[in-house]
Design a protein around this motif. Structure first.
Motif, PDB file in Angstrom:
ATOM      1  N   UNK A 113       0.833  -1.205   0.000  1.00 21.02           N
ATOM      2  CA  UNK A 113       0.000   0.000   0.000  1.00 21.02           C
ATOM      3  C   UNK A 113       0.869   1.258   0.000  1.00 21.02           C
ATOM      4  N   UNK A 114       1.960   1.244   0.744  1.00 10.43           N
ATOM      5  CA  UNK A 114       2.867   2.388   0.733  1.00 10.43           C
ATOM      6  C   UNK A 114       3.485   2.575  -0.649  1.00 10.43           C
ATOM      7  N   UNK A 115       3.835   1.483  -1.296  1.00  8.05           N
ATOM      8  CA  UNK A 115       4.373   1.560  -2.656  1.00  8.05           C
ATOM      9  C   UNK A 115       3.303   2.080  -3.618  1.00  8.05           C
ATOM     10  N   UNK A 116       2.052   1.644  -3.443  1.00 10.33           N
ATOM     11  CA  UNK A 116       0.941   2.114  -4.264  1.00 10.33           C
ATOM     12  C   UNK A 116       0.791   3.626  -4.122  1.00 10.33           C
ATOM     13  N   UNK A 117       0.866   4.125  -2.897  1.00 11.21           N
ATOM     14  CA  UNK A 117       0.772   5.568  -2.663  1.00 11.21           C
ATOM     15  C   UNK A 117       1.953   6.311  -3.290  1.00 11.21           C
ATOM     16  N   UNK A 118       3.165   5.743  -3.173  1.00 11.49           N
ATOM     17  CA  UNK A 118       4.353   6.374  -3.786  1.00 11.49           C
ATOM     18  C   UNK A 118       4.213   6.480  -5.293  1.00 11.49           C
ATOM     19  N   UNK A 119       3.731   5.391  -5.927  1.00 13.39           N
ATOM     20  CA  UNK A 119       3.546   5.417  -7.388  1.00 13.39           C
ATOM     21  C   UNK A 119       2.532   6.484  -7.782  1.00 13.39           C
ATOM     22  N   UNK A 120       1.448   6.585  -7.036  1.00 11.89           N
ATOM     23  CA  UNK A 120       0.428   7.601  -7.328  1.00 11.89           C
ATOM     24  C   UNK A 120       0.986   9.003  -7.162  1.00 11.89           C
ATOM     25  N   UNK A 121       1.775   9.197  -6.120  1.00 10.83           N
ATOM     26  CA  UNK A 121       2.335  10.526  -5.866  1.00 10.83           C
ATOM     27  C   UNK A 121       3.373  10.898  -6.925  1.00 10.83           C
ATOM     28  N   UNK A 122       4.231   9.955  -7.296  1.00  9.40           N
ATOM     29  CA  UNK A 122       5.272  10.277  -8.273  1.00  9.40           C
ATOM     30  C   UNK A 122       4.685  10.501  -9.663  1.00  9.40           C
ATOM     31  N   UNK A 123       3.610   9.800  -9.992  1.00  9.36           N
ATOM     32  CA  UNK A 123       2.963   9.988 -11.285  1.00  9.36           C
ATOM     33  C   UNK A 123       1.997  11.161 -11.266  1.00  9.36           C
ATOM     34  N   UNK A 124       1.759  11.696 -10.068  1.00  4.27           N
ATOM     35  CA  UNK A 124       0.831  12.801  -9.875  1.00  4.27           C
ATOM     36  C   UNK A 124      -0.549  12.472 -10.422  1.00  4.27           C
ATOM     37  N   UNK A 125      -0.937  11.205 -10.222  1.00  5.59           N
ATOM     38  CA  UNK A 125      -2.277  10.799 -10.617  1.00  5.59           C
ATOM     39  C   UNK A 125      -3.127  10.709  -9.371  1.00  5.59           C
ATOM     40  N   UNK A 126      -4.212  11.395  -9.404  1.00  7.23           N
ATOM     41  CA  UNK A 126      -5.139  11.331  -8.283  1.00  7.23           C
ATOM     42  C   UNK A 126      -5.934  10.048  -8.345  1.00  7.23           C
ATOM     43  N   UNK A 127      -6.822   9.901  -7.431  1.00  9.50           N
ATOM     44  CA  UNK A 127      -7.686   8.734  -7.393  1.00  9.50           C
ATOM     45  C   UNK A 127      -9.101   9.199  -7.654  1.00  9.50           C
ATOM     46  N   UNK A 128      -9.684   8.692  -8.724  1.00  8.23           N
ATOM     47  CA  UNK A 128     -11.052   9.058  -9.059  1.00  8.23           C
ATOM     48  C   UNK A 128     -11.993   8.156  -8.265  1.00  8.23           C
ATOM     49  N   UNK A 129     -12.490   8.680  -7.169  1.00 11.36           N
ATOM     50  CA  UNK A 129     -13.383   7.891  -6.324  1.00 11.36           C
ATOM     51  C   UNK A 129     -14.832   8.318  -6.488  1.00 11.36           C
ATOM     52  N   UNK A 130     -15.116   9.165  -7.456  1.00 11.86           N
ATOM     53  CA  UNK A 130     -16.477   9.678  -7.628  1.00 11.86           C
ATOM     54  C   UNK A 130     -17.466   8.557  -7.940  1.00 11.86           C
ATOM     55  N   UNK A 131     -17.021   7.541  -8.651  1.00 12.58           N
ATOM     56  CA  UNK A 131     -17.922   6.466  -9.014  1.00 12.58           C
ATOM     57  C   UNK A 131     -18.052   5.372  -7.973  1.00 12.58           C
ATOM     58  N   UNK A 132     -17.285   5.456  -6.911  1.00 11.70           N
ATOM     59  CA  UNK A 132     -17.332   4.428  -5.899  1.00 11.70           C
ATOM     60  C   UNK A 132     -18.521   4.602  -4.968  1.00 11.70           C
ATOM     61  N   UNK A 133     -18.961   3.519  -4.436  1.00 11.50           N
ATOM     62  CA  UNK A 133     -20.052   3.550  -3.467  1.00 11.50           C
ATOM     63  C   UNK A 133     -19.564   4.244  -2.192  1.00 11.50           C
ATOM     64  N   UNK A 134     -20.346   5.149  -1.676  1.00 10.30           N
ATOM     65  CA  UNK A 134     -19.989   5.830  -0.433  1.00 10.30           C
ATOM     66  C   UNK A 134     -20.214   4.884   0.732  1.00 10.30           C
ATOM     67  N   UNK A 135     -19.233   4.797   1.609  1.00 10.25           N
ATOM     68  CA  UNK A 135     -19.273   3.884   2.729  1.00 10.25           C
ATOM     69  C   UNK A 135     -19.374   4.661   4.020  1.00 10.25           C
ATOM     70  N   UNK A 136     -20.275   4.255   4.876  1.00  2.00           N
ATOM     71  CA  UNK A 136     -20.372   4.874   6.189  1.00  2.00           C
ATOM     72  C   UNK A 136     -19.527   4.074   7.166  1.00  2.00           C
ATOM     73  N   UNK A 137     -18.818   4.752   8.066  1.00  2.00           N
ATOM     74  CA  UNK A 137     -17.958   4.004   9.002  1.00  2.00           C
ATOM     75  C   UNK A 137     -18.747   3.163   9.987  1.00  2.00           C
TER      76      UNK A 137
END
Length: 73
Positions: A49-73
């Protein structure tokens, strides 16, 4: 040998990274995020997961979560 965990819960990962629990839960529903569902909770592989976050940060790609189901805690 250190006592670091290989997998953590959403709450633990959120505390480690400073990302909110709801956002981490949304990440868990993404197909390329390294999490697995065990019963009613997600377990997140810390190193992957840390590597996944590093790849996202270095590529400067955000995460499109608009289509995901909203989850209540």
């Amino acid at each position: 040998m250190t006592n670091t965990k290989l997998v953590v819960t959403v709450k633990e990962f959120a505390a480690m990274t400073g990302i909110g629990q709801n956002r981490v839960r949304e990440f868990c529903y993404l197909p390329d995020f390294p999490a697995s569902k065990e019963g009613n909770r997600f377990l997140i592989h810390v190193e992957a997961a840390n590597e996944w976050l590093r790849r996202r940060a270095s590529a400067k790609t955000g995460v499109n979560t608009a289509g995901l189901k909203r989850i209540l805690p």
